[in-house]
Design a protein around this motif. Structure first.
Motif, mmCIF file in Angstrom:
data_model
loop_
_atom_site.group_PDB
_atom_site.id
_atom_site.type_symbol
_atom_site.label_atom_id
_atom_site.label_comp_id
_atom_site.label_asym_id
_atom_site.label_seq_id
_atom_site.Cartn_x
_atom_site.Cartn_y
_atom_site.Cartn_z
ATOM 1 N N SER A 7 -3.563 4.937 -0.201
ATOM 2 C CA SER A 7 -3.594 2.878 -1.045
ATOM 3 C C SER A 7 -2.425 2.156 0.694
ATOM 4 O O SER A 7 -2.786 0.651 0.610
ATOM 5 C CB SER A 7 -2.911 3.544 -1.466
ATOM 6 O OG SER A 7 -1.388 4.208 -1.490
ATOM 7 N N ARG A 8 -2.063 3.278 1.773
ATOM 8 C CA ARG A 8 -1.127 2.470 2.656
ATOM 9 C C ARG A 8 -1.909 2.223 4.214
ATOM 10 O O ARG A 8 -1.396 0.964 4.894
ATOM 11 C CB ARG A 8 0.824 2.461 2.698
ATOM 12 C CG ARG A 8 0.904 2.343 1.320
ATOM 13 C CD ARG A 8 2.061 2.962 1.382
ATOM 14 N NE ARG A 8 3.040 2.791 0.490
ATOM 15 C CZ ARG A 8 3.880 4.481 -0.358
ATOM 16 N NH1 ARG A 8 4.196 5.488 0.230
ATOM 17 N NH2 ARG A 8 4.007 4.100 -1.392
ATOM 18 N N CYS A 9 -3.287 2.771 4.290
ATOM 19 C CA CYS A 9 -2.991 2.654 6.002
ATOM 20 C C CYS A 9 -4.235 2.522 5.990
ATOM 21 O O CYS A 9 -5.804 3.377 5.595
ATOM 22 C CB CYS A 9 -2.878 3.787 6.272
ATOM 23 S SG CYS A 9 -3.478 4.628 7.906
ATOM 24 N N ARG A 10 -4.848 1.722 6.431
ATOM 25 C CA ARG A 10 -5.968 1.199 6.511
ATOM 26 C C ARG A 10 -7.420 2.309 7.050
ATOM 27 O O ARG A 10 -8.126 2.415 6.930
ATOM 28 C CB ARG A 10 -6.295 -0.159 6.953
ATOM 29 C CG ARG A 10 -7.174 -1.160 6.912
ATOM 30 C CD ARG A 10 -7.969 -1.552 5.394
ATOM 31 N NE ARG A 10 -9.222 -1.906 5.324
ATOM 32 C CZ ARG A 10 -9.889 -1.986 4.489
ATOM 33 N NH1 ARG A 10 -9.811 -1.704 3.407
ATOM 34 N NH2 ARG A 10 -11.324 -2.889 4.784
ATOM 35 N N ASP A 11 -6.864 2.651 8.839
ATOM 36 C CA ASP A 11 -7.343 3.605 9.386
ATOM 37 C C ASP A 11 -8.125 4.191 8.768
ATOM 38 O O ASP A 11 -9.224 5.351 8.285
ATOM 39 C CB ASP A 11 -6.740 3.530 10.156
ATOM 40 C CG ASP A 11 -6.738 2.442 11.432
ATOM 41 O OD1 ASP A 11 -7.539 1.032 11.490
ATOM 42 O OD2 ASP A 11 -5.605 2.451 12.110
#
Length: 80
Positions: free
Chosen positions: A36-40
């Motif tokens: 939910s916090r890391c786009r990659d």
């Protein structure tokens, strides 16, 4: 106590277990929080989910008759 969020490397290492629902509740929650916090990592997880869906769908399509005959002919050559 605030749980430690896994690193990107840890998430990628456990991604297939996560997608297969083989992690315990805590581990799955940790990965979901990271995604939910890391786009990659989220993008990688979504790619893997879509790839799995396409592979699964492809397994339900019947091969064309011509291809099945060619495969049968090749297999028959090895039975002789």
């Amino acid at each position: 106590m605030n749980p430690r969020e896994p690193s990107c490397e840890e998430v990628i290492e456990r991604l297939f277990d996560y997608l297969d629902r083989e992690l315990d509740h805590r581990q799955a929650d940790d990965i979901e929080r990271h995604l939910s916090r890391c786009r990659d990592c989220f993008t990688r997880a979504e790619f893997e989910k879509r790839l799995r869906a396409r592979v699964e769908a492809a397994g339900t399509v019947k091969a064309p008759t011509r291809l099945r005959h060619r495969i049968r002919d090749l297999l028959d050559q090895f039975d002789d």
